[in-house]
Write a protein that holds these residues in place. Structure first.
Motif, PDB file in Angstrom:
ATOM      1  N   LEU A 282     -36.709 -35.320  -4.465  1.00 57.25           N
ATOM      2  CA  LEU A 282     -36.255 -36.611  -4.980  1.00 57.25           C
ATOM      3  C   LEU A 282     -35.119 -36.479  -5.990  1.00 57.25           C
ATOM      4  O   LEU A 282     -34.318 -37.398  -6.158  1.00 57.25           O
ATOM      5  CB  LEU A 282     -37.428 -37.365  -5.623  1.00 57.25           C
ATOM      6  CG  LEU A 282     -38.575 -37.736  -4.672  1.00 57.25           C
ATOM      7  CD1 LEU A 282     -39.717 -38.397  -5.433  1.00 57.25           C
ATOM      8  CD2 LEU A 282     -38.079 -38.660  -3.559  1.00 57.25           C
ATOM      9  N   ASP A 283     -35.063 -35.339  -6.671  1.00 55.60           N
ATOM     10  CA  ASP A 283     -34.035 -35.129  -7.690  1.00 55.60           C
ATOM     11  C   ASP A 283     -33.129 -33.975  -7.282  1.00 55.60           C
ATOM     12  O   ASP A 283     -33.473 -32.800  -7.448  1.00 55.60           O
ATOM     13  CB  ASP A 283     -34.695 -34.842  -9.046  1.00 55.60           C
ATOM     14  CG  ASP A 283     -33.668 -34.678 -10.169  1.00 55.60           C
ATOM     15  OD1 ASP A 283     -32.458 -34.875  -9.901  1.00 55.60           O
ATOM     16  OD2 ASP A 283     -34.080 -34.353 -11.298  1.00 55.60           O
ATOM     17  N   LYS A 284     -31.973 -34.305  -6.724  1.00 57.42           N
ATOM     18  CA  LYS A 284     -31.042 -33.267  -6.265  1.00 57.42           C
ATOM     19  C   LYS A 284     -30.474 -32.436  -7.414  1.00 57.42           C
ATOM     20  O   LYS A 284     -29.944 -31.345  -7.209  1.00 57.42           O
ATOM     21  CB  LYS A 284     -29.895 -33.909  -5.479  1.00 57.42           C
ATOM     22  CG  LYS A 284     -30.342 -34.660  -4.228  1.00 57.42           C
ATOM     23  CD  LYS A 284     -31.049 -33.742  -3.240  1.00 57.42           C
ATOM     24  CE  LYS A 284     -31.457 -34.485  -1.982  1.00 57.42           C
ATOM     25  NZ  LYS A 284     -32.181 -33.620  -1.019  1.00 57.42           N
ATOM     26  N   ASN A 285     -30.583 -32.962  -8.619  1.00 58.47           N
ATOM     27  CA  ASN A 285     -30.090 -32.233  -9.788  1.00 58.47           C
ATOM     28  C   ASN A 285     -31.206 -31.498 -10.517  1.00 58.47           C
ATOM     29  O   ASN A 285     -31.022 -31.049 -11.652  1.00 58.47           O
ATOM     30  CB  ASN A 285     -29.405 -33.203 -10.753  1.00 58.47           C
ATOM     31  CG  ASN A 285     -28.164 -33.839 -10.161  1.00 58.47           C
ATOM     32  OD1 ASN A 285     -27.383 -33.155  -9.496  1.00 58.47           O
ATOM     33  ND2 ASN A 285     -27.988 -35.134 -10.379  1.00 58.47           N
ATOM     34  N   SER A 286     -32.341 -31.370  -9.869  1.00 61.33           N
ATOM     35  CA  SER A 286     -33.465 -30.661 -10.469  1.00 61.33           C
ATOM     36  C   SER A 286     -33.073 -29.223 -10.790  1.00 61.33           C
ATOM     37  O   SER A 286     -32.350 -28.582 -10.016  1.00 61.33           O
ATOM     38  CB  SER A 286     -34.657 -30.667  -9.504  1.00 61.33           C
ATOM     39  OG  SER A 286     -35.629 -29.707  -9.898  1.00 61.33           O
ATOM     40  N   PRO A 287     -33.535 -28.682 -11.920  1.00 64.15           N
ATOM     41  CA  PRO A 287     -33.224 -27.274 -12.253  1.00 64.15           C
ATOM     42  C   PRO A 287     -33.843 -26.282 -11.279  1.00 64.15           C
ATOM     43  O   PRO A 287     -33.509 -25.097 -11.326  1.00 64.15           O
ATOM     44  CB  PRO A 287     -33.821 -27.110 -13.659  1.00 64.15           C
ATOM     45  CG  PRO A 287     -34.833 -28.195 -13.787  1.00 64.15           C
ATOM     46  CD  PRO A 287     -34.318 -29.343 -12.985  1.00 64.15           C
ATOM     47  N   LEU A 288     -34.721 -26.768 -10.393  1.00 66.28           N
ATOM     48  CA  LEU A 288     -35.340 -25.876  -9.416  1.00 66.28           C
ATOM     49  C   LEU A 288     -34.538 -25.777  -8.128  1.00 66.28           C
ATOM     50  O   LEU A 288     -34.800 -24.902  -7.300  1.00 66.28           O
ATOM     51  CB  LEU A 288     -36.759 -26.357  -9.082  1.00 66.28           C
ATOM     52  CG  LEU A 288     -37.783 -26.325 -10.220  1.00 66.28           C
ATOM     53  CD1 LEU A 288     -39.133 -26.823  -9.728  1.00 66.28           C
ATOM     54  CD2 LEU A 288     -37.916 -24.915 -10.790  1.00 66.28           C
ATOM     55  N   GLY A 290     -30.882 -25.582  -5.770  1.00 68.27           N
ATOM     56  CA  GLY A 290     -29.591 -24.928  -5.818  1.00 68.27           C
ATOM     57  C   GLY A 290     -28.454 -25.924  -5.670  1.00 68.27           C
ATOM     58  O   GLY A 290     -28.626 -27.129  -5.903  1.00 68.27           O
ATOM     59  N   GLU A 291     -27.313 -25.436  -5.219  1.00 68.45           N
ATOM     60  CA  GLU A 291     -26.141 -26.278  -5.051  1.00 68.45           C
ATOM     61  C   GLU A 291     -26.389 -27.361  -4.008  1.00 68.45           C
ATOM     62  O   GLU A 291     -26.937 -27.098  -2.940  1.00 68.45           O
ATOM     63  CB  GLU A 291     -24.946 -25.412  -4.643  1.00 68.45           C
ATOM     64  CG  GLU A 291     -23.628 -26.155  -4.624  1.00 68.45           C
ATOM     65  CD  GLU A 291     -22.465 -25.236  -4.302  1.00 68.45           C
ATOM     66  OE1 GLU A 291     -21.351 -25.748  -4.097  1.00 68.45           O
ATOM     67  OE2 GLU A 291     -22.677 -24.000  -4.264  1.00 68.45           O
ATOM     68  N   PRO A 299     -33.202 -21.701  -7.589  1.00 66.94           N
ATOM     69  CA  PRO A 299     -34.044 -21.057  -8.604  1.00 66.94           C
ATOM     70  C   PRO A 299     -35.527 -21.111  -8.235  1.00 66.94           C
ATOM     71  O   PRO A 299     -36.296 -20.264  -8.675  1.00 66.94           O
ATOM     72  CB  PRO A 299     -33.757 -21.881  -9.866  1.00 66.94           C
ATOM     73  CG  PRO A 299     -32.395 -22.445  -9.654  1.00 66.94           C
ATOM     74  CD  PRO A 299     -32.319 -22.725  -8.184  1.00 66.94           C
ATOM     75  N   PHE A 300     -35.910 -22.098  -7.417  1.00 65.76           N
ATOM     76  CA  PHE A 300     -37.308 -22.192  -6.990  1.00 65.76           C
ATOM     77  C   PHE A 300     -37.717 -20.952  -6.204  1.00 65.76           C
ATOM     78  O   PHE A 300     -38.768 -20.353  -6.461  1.00 65.76           O
ATOM     79  CB  PHE A 300     -37.520 -23.445  -6.137  1.00 65.76           C
ATOM     80  CG  PHE A 300     -38.895 -23.535  -5.519  1.00 65.76           C
ATOM     81  CD1 PHE A 300     -39.993 -23.921  -6.282  1.00 65.76           C
ATOM     82  CD2 PHE A 300     -39.097 -23.230  -4.178  1.00 65.76           C
ATOM     83  CE1 PHE A 300     -41.261 -24.000  -5.720  1.00 65.76           C
ATOM     84  CE2 PHE A 300     -40.354 -23.303  -3.609  1.00 65.76           C
ATOM     85  CZ  PHE A 300     -41.438 -23.691  -4.378  1.00 65.76           C
ATOM     86  N   ASN A 509     -27.039 -13.658  10.100  1.00 67.31           N
ATOM     87  CA  ASN A 509     -27.598 -14.995  10.224  1.00 67.31           C
ATOM     88  C   ASN A 509     -28.373 -15.444   8.976  1.00 67.31           C
ATOM     89  O   ASN A 509     -28.670 -16.634   8.824  1.00 67.31           O
ATOM     90  CB  ASN A 509     -28.541 -15.086  11.431  1.00 67.31           C
ATOM     91  CG  ASN A 509     -27.818 -14.846  12.744  1.00 67.31           C
ATOM     92  OD1 ASN A 509     -26.628 -15.164  12.871  1.00 67.31           O
ATOM     93  ND2 ASN A 509     -28.514 -14.287  13.710  1.00 67.31           N
ATOM     94  N   SER A 510     -28.707 -14.511   8.121  1.00 68.18           N
ATOM     95  CA  SER A 510     -29.526 -14.822   6.950  1.00 68.18           C
ATOM     96  C   SER A 510     -28.691 -15.434   5.837  1.00 68.18           C
ATOM     97  O   SER A 510     -27.524 -15.088   5.655  1.00 68.18           O
ATOM     98  CB  SER A 510     -30.227 -13.559   6.423  1.00 68.18           C
ATOM     99  OG  SER A 510     -31.137 -13.051   7.387  1.00 68.18           O
ATOM    100  N   THR A 511     -29.304 -16.359   5.113  1.00 64.55           N
ATOM    101  CA  THR A 511     -28.648 -16.972   3.958  1.00 64.55           C
ATOM    102  C   THR A 511     -29.513 -16.763   2.727  1.00 64.55           C
ATOM    103  O   THR A 511     -30.646 -17.232   2.672  1.00 64.55           O
ATOM    104  CB  THR A 511     -28.440 -18.482   4.194  1.00 64.55           C
ATOM    105  OG1 THR A 511     -29.696 -19.104   4.478  1.00 64.55           O
ATOM    106  CG2 THR A 511     -27.492 -18.721   5.356  1.00 64.55           C
ATOM    107  N   ARG A 512     -28.993 -16.044   1.764  1.00 61.39           N
ATOM    108  CA  ARG A 512     -29.738 -15.789   0.535  1.00 61.39           C
ATOM    109  C   ARG A 512     -29.017 -16.458  -0.623  1.00 61.39           C
ATOM    110  O   ARG A 512     -27.815 -16.435  -0.707  1.00 61.39           O
ATOM    111  CB  ARG A 512     -29.857 -14.294   0.267  1.00 61.39           C
ATOM    112  CG  ARG A 512     -30.896 -13.631   1.155  1.00 61.39           C
ATOM    113  CD  ARG A 512     -31.083 -12.185   0.715  1.00 61.39           C
ATOM    114  NE  ARG A 512     -32.277 -11.612   1.312  1.00 61.39           N
ATOM    115  CZ  ARG A 512     -32.317 -11.095   2.537  1.00 61.39           C
ATOM    116  NH1 ARG A 512     -31.244 -11.090   3.261  1.00 61.39           N
ATOM    117  NH2 ARG A 512     -33.444 -10.611   3.026  1.00 61.39           N
TER     118      ARG A 512
END
Length: 512
Positions: A282-288, A290-291, A299-300, A509-512
């Motif tokens: 719900l909160d795209k700006n959550s500190p958990l 990413g971009e 960070p989650f 293919n992996s995204t980290r």
């Protein structure tokens, strides 16, 4: 009396057992391996061996550990090698939470009630499922679940050894799978990260990187374990003709508030994880996040270990306070301390593993082996499916000599992770291949410590049971689990299914 001649299979097992028993203790083994690395670095350095680093393109010489520079490195880095070893802090932190949940009785209660209250038509699959899920309690699952499975089978008129085998197959051969993130995920991902840094210093393997694969594995192994039990093990055992047995497990009294404690834990679980995901979604700006509100690179995920740690502490506190096993902050400290004390052997082993890994990396032997090994495999066209299956079989066979999963991966990871990265495989994929081989063969290795415990449980129902009886009981599970897991690994590979959030079999293919 003429001694009965042993069959070829029993003779092979005898040889494996004798060879395995002659191997040194894991701590001593890594000390020996460290000295071997020192000698090999001396030989390679004197021959002027160099290698081009795959990421930087820099030409790296193999550095001599038996030199003035090497001695300085050894003396100056010994403590930091140990204290900076990534898996150490991760595993000990996780054990603070999981250990608390175990010591207050939550995990034991949940395991017992799940099995004892299982409906008859789901009993077999429940025992296998709980066995697999029981690895959240680490080695305790092997002690708790098999005898419970035997008892419940006995109570409903089925052969108790079939229940014991189903429980042990889940807890032993299915050890690496789980619906939750367990200590095994944290331990192995830390070792994999250390190995991956030989090629890419910035690459981090998260405890979540095999999570999707593990979830599918749980349900696959539950079905297969149940089918092996009902279609093969029980018909082979026949009707149980043993006498009366004690019911001390079932007669164990629970605290009057135990059920309430589990209900509260369930509510807390929904609130905790539901709240976290709702916040991120719900909160795209959550500190958990990413971009752009991303969860894949966030960070989650990078901070998942402390998030899980807090969860286990909270449910441990909730249950412990409800049943009265926690009455003050001193009780919390005491139970966490007790859990960490049980990790003393692991801490000692890590000291030796950390030195071996550091020496291997500093000398550039890891990079040299990875690059040249990958080139050799390409030259002989040994890549793709043959390589994957060959590696799984190699690890499965090695399990007959080294039963410690962490010790074996500490040896294999610095060699195979960088080598497979050079061939384009993601470290998490190599880790998954290792896990299925190590886990499925656990229960049939003569050196597996729990074998003696299971034999003792078997003798409770059949005094004439022997190592041969044990092998005949457990080998079908081991073989079917390994074959099914290899097929599942290939399905994920060919269909490009993610092994974890944003993690695929191929690095590209992996995204980290």
């Amino acid at each position: 009396m003429v001694e009965k001649k042993k069959g070829i299979f029993q003779r092979i097992l005898d040889v494996i057992e004798r060879v395995g028993n002659k191997l040194p203790d894991p701590f001593a083994l890594f000390v020996i391996l460290s000295f071997i690395v020192m000698v090999i670095s001396w030989i390679f350095a004197n021959r002027g061996a160099t290698v081009i680093h795959p990421s930087s393109g820099e030409e790296l010489p193999v550095k001599n550990l038996i030199s003035g520079e090497g001695l300085q490195y050894i003396l100056e880095s010994t403590l930091t090698n140990f204290t900076g070893f990534a898996p150490l802090g991760l595993v000990l932190a996780m054990m603070l939470g999981i250990g608390l949940a175990e010591k207050v009785g939550l995990l034991d209660y949940a395991i017992r009630k799940t099995i004892l209250k299982s409906p008859p038509f789901l009993l077999t699959y429940t025992v296998v499922f709980v066995g697999i899920m029981g690895n959240i309690a680490s080695d305790a699952a092997v002690i708790i679940i098999p005898p419970l499975g035997a008892l419940v089978f006995y109570k409903v008129g089925r052969h108790p050894l079939a229940g014991l085998a189903a429980g042990f197959a889940g807890a032993g051969a299915g050890f690496t799978a789980n619906l939750l993130i367990a200590g095994t995920d944290v331990l192995l991902s830390g070792l994999t990260t250390e190995a991956a840094k030989i090629v890419d210093p910035s690459l981090i393997v998260s405890p979540l990187d095999n999570w999707y694969f593990n979830i599918v594995s749980v349900f696959m192994l539950t079905i297969i374990g149940g089918l092996v039990t009902t279609r093969f093990i029980e018909p082979r055992l026949g009707k149980y003709e043993g006498g009366e047995i004690d019911n001390e497990i079932e007669e164990q009294e629970d605290h009057p508030n135990a059920k309430l404690g589990v209900i509260l834990v369930g509510v807390l679980t929904l609130v905790y994880w539901g709240g976290l995901f709702a916040w991120m979604l719900l909160d795209k700006n959550s500190p958990l996040t990413g971009e752009n509100g991303s969860i894949m690179s966030s960070p989650f995920l990078s901070g998942i270990v402390p998030i899980i740690l807090l969860y286990f502490i909270l449910i441990g506190l909730t249950y412990g306070i409800t049943v009265g096993s926690i009455r003050s902050s001193k009780d919390v400290t005491a139970k966490m301390t007790e859990a960490i004390q049980e990790m003393a052997g692991y801490i000692v082993l890590v000291f030796a593993i950390a030195q071996f890994t550091a020496y291997f990396n500093w000398s550039n032997l890891g990079t040299w082996i990875a690059v040249n090994g990958a080139e050799f495999l390409k030259d002989i066209n040994f890549t793709g499916i043959p390589l994957i299956i060959g590696y799984v079989i190699f690890t499965a066979l090695l399990n007959f000599l080294i039963t410690s999963g962490s010790a074996k991966w500490a040896i294999e990871a610095p060699i195979f992770v960088p080598m497979f990265m050079q061939l384009g495989y993601d470290p998490a994929f190599t880790q998954a291949a290792y896990r299925i081989a190590d886990s499925s063969i656990n229960i049939v290795t003569p050196l597996f410590p729990s074998m003696i415990i299971i034999l003792a449980f078997m003798k409770r129902y059949d005094k004439n049971t022997s190592i041969g009886s044990y092998m005949a009981l457990m080998l079908p599970y081991s073989i079917t689990f390994l074959l099914a897991w290899i097929i599942l690994l290939l399905v994920f590979y060919f269909l490009n299914i993610p092994f974890g959030p944003g993690i695929y079999s191929l690095l590209e293919n992996s995204t980290r």
